[in-house]
Design an enzyme around this catalytic site. Structure first.
Site, mmCIF file in Angstrom:
data_model
loop_
_atom_site.group_PDB
_atom_site.id
_atom_site.type_symbol
_atom_site.label_atom_id
_atom_site.label_comp_id
_atom_site.label_asym_id
_atom_site.label_seq_id
_atom_site.Cartn_x
_atom_site.Cartn_y
_atom_site.Cartn_z
ATOM 1 N N ASN A 32 1.077 -1.367 0.001
ATOM 2 C CA ASN A 32 -0.231 0.121 0.162
ATOM 3 C C ASN A 32 0.808 1.052 -0.112
ATOM 4 O O ASN A 32 2.365 0.970 0.032
ATOM 5 C CB ASN A 32 -0.816 0.227 1.548
ATOM 6 N N ASP A 46 -6.347 -6.696 2.104
ATOM 7 C CA ASP A 46 -6.517 -8.790 1.602
ATOM 8 C C ASP A 46 -7.058 -9.202 0.674
ATOM 9 O O ASP A 46 -6.689 -9.935 0.258
ATOM 10 C CB ASP A 46 -6.778 -9.396 3.188
HETATM 11 O O1 RIB Z 1 -5.014 -6.988 7.284
HETATM 12 C C1 RIB Z 1 -6.114 -7.033 8.187
HETATM 13 C C2 RIB Z 1 -5.391 -7.897 9.127
HETATM 14 O O2 RIB Z 1 -4.409 -7.233 9.812
HETATM 15 C C3 RIB Z 1 -6.217 -8.552 10.273
HETATM 16 O O3 RIB Z 1 -7.149 -9.345 10.192
HETATM 17 C C4 RIB Z 1 -5.014 -8.591 11.572
HETATM 18 O O4 RIB Z 1 -5.356 -10.158 11.439
HETATM 19 C C5 RIB Z 1 -3.904 -8.161 10.929
HETATM 20 O O5 RIB Z 1 -3.190 -8.959 10.359
#
Ligand code: RIB
Length: 287
Positions: free
Chosen positions: A180, A246
């Site tokens: 990012n 994610d």
């Molecule tokens: O990107 C979000 C994630 O970052 C969360 O689920 C937390 O566990 C951290 O790893």
């Protein structure tokens, strides 16, 4: 179905919605608190599975109830968890997350079992089209994942978030490296103009290609043919941005594994990330 091996962190997220984050020495109370499955790697595995890929997860949990919950949550999406190591005497990774009314999050991660994940991939997994490696499990594990990708002829996608020092060989074979804008600034030493940020990351790391996510503004990517911007997609509502990156990475990996070009894959990833901010937590409510 195209196969992806995801190497990365598995956590349980302790999420508190707050009006404002506590300052030094301050206590704030909330009546909205929840436990939910998380971890950047595990979130990416679920996003890739939801995007239609057949996913195997390499990671680690502790021998505790939280670990059992995380395995169950991954299996519920069809993610193959045979490559998840159970580390005795250590707790499962835990993330402490505060989310404010504008959907912004801040996170502290207790690595737990993630910090004990041994580098390497168990034998017996069918060769994947893509290996997606995420750095919350540390550089040695990611470097080993890159070696594995080269051995089986898979495309390597590296999500260097949080930023860790990866080997030059790993960086050179990333196609793409995904970060990012904050992580890009960490790597470059200062913030960069969105018009050239992906090209600068690619040049700095020598990666085959680079993708930089820009939140609501979409993403930019750079490969041998130049730099391309993909506009953001308007979210229906912004409830919680946790895990949006994610979702982006998981969908990107799934689409690349399915044979899409980078532009098409990035577009799909931007759209999926925009959808993800409308739900609470890092993962969707069960489909
Ligand atoms: O990107 C979000 C994630 O970052 C969360 O689920 C937390 O566990 C951290 O790893």
């Amino acid at each position: 179905m195209t196969r992806i091996v995801v190497v990365g962190a598995i956590n349980e997220d302790w999420v508190a919605s707050v009006r404002h984050r506590p300052g030094p020495g301050q206590t704030v109370v909330t009546d909205r608190f929840s436990l939910s499955p998380g971890g950047k790697g595990a979130n990416q595995a679920v996003a890739a599975a939801r995007a239609g890929a057949s996913v195997a997860m390499i990671g680690a949990v502790g021998d505790d109830d939280s670990g059992r919950r995380q395995l169950q949550a991954l299996s519920a999406y069809g993610v193959d968890v045979r490559g998840v190591q159970k580390i005795i005497g250590v707790t499962t990774g835990t993330a402490f997350i505060t989310v404010t009314g504008d959907g912004e999050n801040s996170i502290v991660v207790g690595l737990g079992a993630n910090g004990f994940l041994a580098p390497g991939v168990p034998s017996g997994l069918p060769d994947p089209a893509v290996v997606l490696a995420q750095t919350e499990v540390g550089p040695d594990v990611v470097n080993a994942a890159a070696t594995y990708a080269a051995e089986v002829g898979a495309r390597l996608v590296v999500n260097n978030g949080p930023v860790v020092p990866l080997s030059p060989a790993t960086l050179r074979s990333a196609d793409p490296i995904v970060v990012n804008a904050h992580e890009a600034a960490d790597i470059l030493g200062s913030p960069a103009d969105p018009a050239e940020i992906a090209a600068r990351i690619r040049k700095h790391t020598s990666a085959r290609s680079a993708v930089v996510t820009l939140g609501a503004d979409g993403a930019v990517f750079s490969d041998a043919s130049g730099e391309t911007a993909v506009a953001g997609v308007q979210a229906s509502q912004v409830v919680d941005t946790t895990g949006a990156g994610d979702t982006f990475v998981g969908v990107l990996g799934a689409r690349l594994a399915a044979g899409d070009g980078v532009r098409v894959a990035v577009r799909a990833a931007v759209a999926a990330a925009a959808e993800s901010v409308s739900w609470r937590g890092a993962r969707p409510p069960r489909d």
